[in-house]
Design an enzyme around this catalytic site. Structure first.
Site, PDB file in Angstrom:
ATOM      1  N   GLU A 174     -28.329 -15.447   5.513  1.00 40.00           N
ATOM      2  CA  GLU A 174     -28.804 -13.948   5.599  1.00 40.00           C
ATOM      3  C   GLU A 174     -30.215 -14.036   5.966  1.00 40.00           C
ATOM      4  OE1 GLU A 174     -27.473 -11.785   2.267  1.00 40.00           O
ATOM      5  OE2 GLU A 174     -25.518 -12.056   2.697  1.00 40.00           O
TER       6      GLU A 174
ATOM      7  N   LYS B 299     -18.510  -2.344   1.906  1.00 41.90           N
ATOM      8  CA  LYS B 299     -18.427  -2.924   3.186  1.00 41.90           C
ATOM      9  C   LYS B 299     -17.224  -2.510   3.970  1.00 41.90           C
ATOM     10  CE  LYS B 299     -20.378  -7.310   1.162  1.00 41.90           C
ATOM     11  NZ  LYS B 299     -19.997  -8.471   0.571  1.00 41.90           N
TER      12      LYS B 299
ATOM     13  N   HIS C 127     -24.250  -4.764   4.600  1.00 44.00           N
ATOM     14  CA  HIS C 127     -23.898  -5.908   5.677  1.00 44.00           C
ATOM     15  C   HIS C 127     -22.836  -7.019   5.068  1.00 44.00           C
ATOM     16  CE1 HIS C 127     -27.216  -8.736   4.308  1.00 44.00           C
ATOM     17  NE2 HIS C 127     -26.566  -8.452   3.354  1.00 44.00           N
ATOM     18  N   ARG C 128     -22.628  -8.043   5.782  1.00 41.84           N
ATOM     19  CA  ARG C 128     -22.074  -9.314   5.503  1.00 41.84           C
ATOM     20  C   ARG C 128     -22.809 -10.287   5.923  1.00 41.84           C
ATOM     21  NH1 ARG C 128     -16.604  -8.417   3.769  1.00 41.84           N
ATOM     22  NH2 ARG C 128     -17.209 -10.272   2.747  1.00 41.84           N
ATOM     23  N   SER C 129     -22.583 -11.447   5.310  1.00 47.46           N
ATOM     24  CA  SER C 129     -23.465 -12.643   5.667  1.00 47.46           C
ATOM     25  C   SER C 129     -23.352 -13.084   6.974  1.00 47.46           C
ATOM     26  CB  SER C 129     -23.229 -13.873   4.681  1.00 47.46           C
ATOM     27  OG  SER C 129     -21.895 -14.182   4.881  1.00 47.46           O
TER      28      SER C 129
ATOM     29  N   LYS D 277     -27.916  -2.465   1.590  1.00 43.30           N
ATOM     30  CA  LYS D 277     -28.110  -3.798   1.443  1.00 43.30           C
ATOM     31  C   LYS D 277     -27.802  -4.518   2.828  1.00 43.30           C
ATOM     32  CE  LYS D 277     -26.444  -7.525  -1.437  1.00 43.30           C
ATOM     33  NZ  LYS D 277     -25.280  -8.299  -1.755  1.00 43.30           N
TER      34      LYS D 277
ATOM     35  N   GLN E 296     -26.443 -16.483  -5.897  1.00 42.75           N
ATOM     36  CA  GLN E 296     -26.124 -16.319  -4.529  1.00 42.75           C
ATOM     37  C   GLN E 296     -27.432 -15.728  -3.748  1.00 42.75           C
ATOM     38  OE1 GLN E 296     -22.375 -15.683  -2.317  1.00 42.75           O
ATOM     39  NE2 GLN E 296     -23.241 -13.477  -1.976  1.00 42.75           N
ATOM     40  N   GLU E 297     -27.902 -14.594  -4.367  1.00 46.26           N
ATOM     41  CA  GLU E 297     -28.958 -13.868  -3.658  1.00 46.26           C
ATOM     42  C   GLU E 297     -29.952 -13.206  -4.848  1.00 46.26           C
ATOM     43  OE1 GLU E 297     -27.033 -10.725  -1.597  1.00 46.26           O
ATOM     44  OE2 GLU E 297     -25.533 -12.197  -0.785  1.00 46.26           O
TER      45      GLU E 297
ATOM     46  N   SER F  34     -18.406 -15.663   1.342  1.00 43.12           N
ATOM     47  CA  SER F  34     -18.104 -15.366  -0.095  1.00 43.12           C
ATOM     48  C   SER F  34     -17.212 -14.372  -0.315  1.00 43.12           C
ATOM     49  CB  SER F  34     -19.145 -15.421  -0.920  1.00 43.12           C
ATOM     50  OG  SER F  34     -19.922 -14.130  -0.897  1.00 43.12           O
TER      51      SER F  34
ATOM     52  N   GLU G 194     -25.261  -7.513  -8.790  1.00 36.26           N
ATOM     53  CA  GLU G 194     -24.110  -7.522  -8.260  1.00 36.26           C
ATOM     54  C   GLU G 194     -22.966  -8.452  -8.643  1.00 36.26           C
ATOM     55  OE1 GLU G 194     -24.451  -6.792  -3.936  1.00 36.26           O
ATOM     56  OE2 GLU G 194     -22.792  -8.041  -3.532  1.00 36.26           O
TER      57      GLU G 194
ATOM     58  N   HIS H 101     -24.057 -19.230   0.419  1.00 39.27           N
ATOM     59  CA  HIS H 101     -24.634 -18.995   1.949  1.00 39.27           C
ATOM     60  C   HIS H 101     -25.861 -19.981   1.977  1.00 39.27           C
ATOM     61  CE1 HIS H 101     -24.155 -14.601   1.288  1.00 39.27           C
ATOM     62  NE2 HIS H 101     -22.987 -15.060   1.586  1.00 39.27           N
TER      63      HIS H 101
ATOM     64  N   ASP I 197     -18.949  -5.969  -5.941  1.00 43.63           N
ATOM     65  CA  ASP I 197     -18.624  -6.031  -4.572  1.00 43.63           C
ATOM     66  C   ASP I 197     -17.231  -6.821  -4.432  1.00 43.63           C
ATOM     67  OD1 ASP I 197     -18.479  -7.251  -1.891  1.00 43.63           O
ATOM     68  OD2 ASP I 197     -20.225  -8.682  -2.392  1.00 43.63           O
TER      69      ASP I 197
ATOM     70  N   ASP J 257     -27.434 -11.042  -6.613  1.00 43.50           N
ATOM     71  CA  ASP J 257     -25.779 -10.748  -6.525  1.00 43.50           C
ATOM     72  C   ASP J 257     -25.581 -12.230  -6.805  1.00 43.50           C
ATOM     73  OD1 ASP J 257     -23.464 -10.863  -5.483  1.00 43.50           O
ATOM     74  OD2 ASP J 257     -23.867 -10.430  -3.398  1.00 43.50           O
TER      75      ASP J 257
HETATM   76  P1  PGA Z   1     -20.391 -12.446   2.060  1.00 47.56           P
HETATM   77  O1  PGA Z   1     -21.275 -12.157   1.002  1.00 47.56           O
HETATM   78  O2  PGA Z   1     -20.703 -11.534   3.248  1.00 47.56           O
HETATM   79  O3  PGA Z   1     -20.440 -13.775   2.350  1.00 47.56           O
HETATM   80  O4  PGA Z   1     -19.128 -12.011   1.694  1.00 47.56           O
HETATM   81  C1  PGA Z   1     -22.147 -11.191   0.698  1.00 47.56           C
HETATM   82  C2  PGA Z   1     -22.072 -10.606  -0.417  1.00 47.56           C
HETATM   83  O5  PGA Z   1     -21.405 -11.327  -1.450  1.00 47.56           O
HETATM   84  O6  PGA Z   1     -22.716  -9.623  -0.841  1.00 47.56           O
HETATM   85 ZN    ZN Z   2     -21.937  -9.574  -3.050  1.00 49.08          ZN
END
Ligand code: PGA
Ligand code: ZN
Length: 415
Positions: free
Chosen positions: A199, A331, A359-361, A382, A157-158, A44, A280, A149, A306, A235
């Site tokens: 993740e 990131k 991190h990233r996914s 994170k 998403q999270e 994302s 987030e 994800h 983000d 998130d």
């Molecule tokens: P991404 O998502 O690493 O897939 O961009 C993680 C996030 O949105 O924090």
């Molecule tokens: Zn995010």
């Protein structure tokens, strides 16, 4: 010759946690220093991130390293990180790394810092942070997830947890994994099927409210069992929900659309109902003003950007001017170099925004962000709760804490 002079730069392709190719870079110095780093990748991704790979993908990026970048870096001093990063930008020649790829740049930039640190016999966090590196970030971990994800799961998403009551890093990472385990039990009792997202978070076929209720119950259970408080976060990754034509946030599973005003109200309500510690990207990535409306109306909750900021100094500056958030997600591969990452962190810190290194996914076993979090005094990291590519960072924090123990090894101060 200085031990930090670069002797060789090599690139290869390796698999990431989604089974996609990514780039890994080795840097060797003439003082027998060695640094290795691999780039992660997002699913994302924010619209304003640098481009991950050039046209031609990872293979083209590796060719570029072999033919153009390595000859340009060999003979330079790895200790001069800003020079190395400036050379990368120069070679690329664009403002979004579209020629060499931001992932190519970040892998070289981080491998270079690791090689310099190793040449000087220092761990990366100490090389980068010096005597300021004494505190450990609290891990913020994804335990239930959906959105981009995982298919057929939650709209949001999270669903995250942060063990605010943990007294040390080992306890902190364990508390998050304990929540992850107990969420599985709770979801199984409810009969939900138990796939996992990118993740390692559970990706059940349930709605957002059920996910939040389940997580709240589990956090209470963990508190009763361990005496330690674990708080919840989200998130929302709202750009993924946003329909720019209709100007609505579309919660497909819930079967409901929300306009910007409704979205702000909804998020405020979630923060209050679930005592959320962290939210987030609750709004889409272009709406600095709506972020301000939310941030200025909530107490005791981190509102983090983000996709809004994409670790860009210019976008963070705008967020500061407009009062959009009180936290920034960091990131390194969104901006492409360690120097730009450092500048983003410093800018946020100077304006009292909370830095969350992330991190990233799509990840690898690269542990760099654990060191960056300690070196640059980010109070939160994170990086998921379980799974090899996530625990690579968490376990590295445990190792770092051992080195810090004779001095302090305290947990960071949370806002
Ligand atoms: P991404 O998502 O690493 O897939 O961009 C993680 C996030 O949105 O924090
Ligand atoms: Zn995010």
């Amino acid at each position: 010759m200085k031990p930090t002079i670069i002797e060789e730069v090599r690139a290869r392709k390796v698999l990431d946690s989604r089974g996609n190719w990514t780039i890994e870079v080795d840097v060797e110095t003439c003082g027998y220093g060695f640094g290795r780093a691999a780039a992660p990748s997002g699913a994302s991704t924010g619209r304003h991130e640098v481009v991950a790979f050039p046209d031609g993908g990872v293979d083209k990026a590796i060719l570029e390293v072999d033919e153009v970048i390595a000859p340009e870096l060999e003979g330079r001093d790895a200790e001069e990180q800003d020079v190395i990063d400036a050379v990368l930008k120069d070679i690329d020649g664009t403002d979004n790394f579209s020629n060499i790829g931001g992932n190519t740049a970040v892998a070289i930039s981080l491998a270079n810092a690791k090689a310099a640190a190793h040449s000087l016999n220092l761990p990366l966090y100490k090389f980068l942070g010096g005597s300021f590196s004494t505190e450990l970030p609290y891990p913020l971990g994804n335990v239930i997830g959906g959105g981009a994800h995982a298919a057929n799961a939650t709209d949001i998403q999270e669903f995250l947890v942060i063990p605010v009551g943990a007294e040390n890093i080992a306890e902190a990472v364990y508390l998050n994994s304990l929540v992850h385990k107990k969420v599985k039990e709770a979801l199984s009792r409810g009969g939900a099927n138990l796939g996992k997202g990118d993740e390692g978070a559970w990706a059940p076929n349930i709605g957002d409210t059920e996910a939040l209720d389940t997580l709240r119950e589990v956090c209470e259970e963990v508190k009763a069992e361990t005496g330690r408080e674990v708080r919840m976060g989200l998130d929302v990754a709202a750009s993924e929900l946003w329909d720019p034509k209709k100007k609505l946030y579309r919660y497909r599973r819930e079967g409901r659309d929300r306009d910007t005003g409704d979205q702000i109200e909804y998020i405020k309500e979630l923060i209050e109902t679930y005592n959320l510690f962290y939210v987030e990207d609750p709004l889409q990535e272009e709406d600095f003003e709506a972020f301000f409306q939310l941030t200025s109306n909530v107490d005791d909750c981190l509102v983090c950007g983000d996709d809004l900021y994409v670790t860009s100094v210019e976008r963070i500056e705008r967020g500061i001017r407009e009062g959009s958030t009180n936290a920034v997600l960091i990131k390194p591969n969104q901006c492409g170099t360690l120097t730009d990452t450092f500048n983003a962190i410093n800018l946020a810190k100077k304006h009292k925004l909370t830095n969350v290194i992330s991190h990233r996914s799509g990840e690898t076993s690269d542990e760099s962000i654990a060191h960056l979090g300690v070196a640059f005094c980010c109070p939160i990291i994170k990086t998921g709760a379980v799974g090899g590519e996530r625990t690579a960072k968490l376990n590295e924090l445990i190792r770092i804490s051992e080195e810090l123990t004779p001095h302090r090894a305290e947990m960071a101060k949370l806002p």
